[in-house]
Write an enzyme that holds these catalytic residues in place. Sequence first.
Site, PDB file in Angstrom:
ATOM      1  CG  ASP A  46      -1.790  -1.290   1.240  1.00  0.00           C
ATOM      2  OD1 ASP A  46      -2.922  -1.255   0.732  1.00  0.00           O
ATOM      3  OD2 ASP A  46      -1.310  -2.323   1.747  1.00  0.00           O
ATOM      4  CG  ASP A  79      -4.153  -1.063  -2.789  1.00  0.00           C
ATOM      5  OD1 ASP A  79      -4.635  -1.636  -3.792  1.00  0.00           O
ATOM      6  OD2 ASP A  79      -4.848  -0.703  -1.828  1.00  0.00           O
ATOM      7  CG  HIS A 220     -10.069  -2.655   4.310  1.00  0.00           C
ATOM      8  ND1 HIS A 220     -11.052  -1.999   3.610  1.00  0.00           N
ATOM      9  CD2 HIS A 220      -8.904  -2.034   3.986  1.00  0.00           C
ATOM     10  CE1 HIS A 220     -10.519  -1.033   2.878  1.00  0.00           C
ATOM     11  NE2 HIS A 220      -9.220  -1.031   3.095  1.00  0.00           N
ATOM     12  CG  HIS A 246      -7.243  -4.531   1.765  1.00  0.00           C
ATOM     13  ND1 HIS A 246      -7.484  -3.642   0.733  1.00  0.00           N
ATOM     14  CD2 HIS A 246      -8.469  -4.903   2.222  1.00  0.00           C
ATOM     15  CE1 HIS A 246      -8.793  -3.490   0.572  1.00  0.00           C
ATOM     16  NE2 HIS A 246      -9.403  -4.232   1.460  1.00  0.00           N
ATOM     17  CG  ASP A 247      -7.039  -3.458   7.367  1.00  0.00           C
ATOM     18  OD1 ASP A 247      -7.792  -2.654   6.793  1.00  0.00           O
ATOM     19  OD2 ASP A 247      -7.460  -4.358   8.109  1.00  0.00           O
TER      20      ASP A 247
END
Length: 328
Positions: A46, A79, A220, A246-247
């Site tokens: 991310d 990401d 999430h 993701h988180d």
Amino acid sequence: MSLTLIITFIALLGSLYVFCPSSAELPWFEHPAKPDGSLSFLVVGDWGRRGAYNQTKVAHQMGIVGEKLKIDFIISTGDNFYDDGLTGVDDVAFFESFVNIYTAPSLAKQWYNVLGNHDYRGDVEAQLSPVLRDIDSRWLCLRSFIVNAEIAEFIFVDTTPFVDKYFTDPEDHVYDWSGIQPRKSYLANLLKDVDSALKESTAKWKIVVGHHTIKSSGHHGNTHELNLQLLPILQENEVDLYINGHDHCLERISSTESGIQFLTSGGGSKAWKGDIDWWNPKEDKFYYDGQGFMSVQITPTEVDVAFYNIFGNVIHKWSTSKQLYSAL
């Protein structure tokens, strides 16, 4: 797998990394361990924000730790480019968020990248294209693939197509699903390939990498679809680590249902301060709501994991061990 596809992958990797045929359908690459049989790598996720939100500070500390540990490669948990992936192979974001950010000599190693949901909002084929590897030879991104590193085998899984809401309620976002239709068949085949690869693996350590969480106390939370479809395969095949992003945090969850450790490294740039939902203190062993990254060192008998903040401080450690030889 067709001969054309095999040749394509060999051309993509050049002379440094060799494609090896497998009975599984997933592309399979070999990455040699160190001469002493050990392996070390960094994990960041991310991250792609053109250096903003402390991305450059994370990159700087990765370079320092990478040199210290003499890392073999880097894993990106997805990401890779915000907010909406790449617009094409000529998108300057590839330079501004990757090439010109991770410049330390120790990071001039192979990067194994998976796609995240934000990457699917752009031109997915651009990130998968060998054109990007021609620009920067470190870059390797595929939907799903296997890396055999001798003592450890890594299964990289394309998790975004599992998530129903991206299809049923995409809000204002437009996703590039051109490579995964029909979705039902794509997911069924992927799960079958992951299961086959894990069953066939003879590696001492089995590690699965995906963008989305399976278990998380972050924003999430758990990804319901992965808990239903992917997690049973990981449990059945005695996977050691599931690594995700993701988180936007750093996190370790120790499962009470199996031996799997769930490791989140999604602090590559923008983090979500205070966005945490403690859900099971028996499982949730560590959570940090700031930027940072993770290192993993592996030998035939031990795995050592460390999480770092933007100052290079180790903020959490965890280790586990196995017998060198299985008991008869």
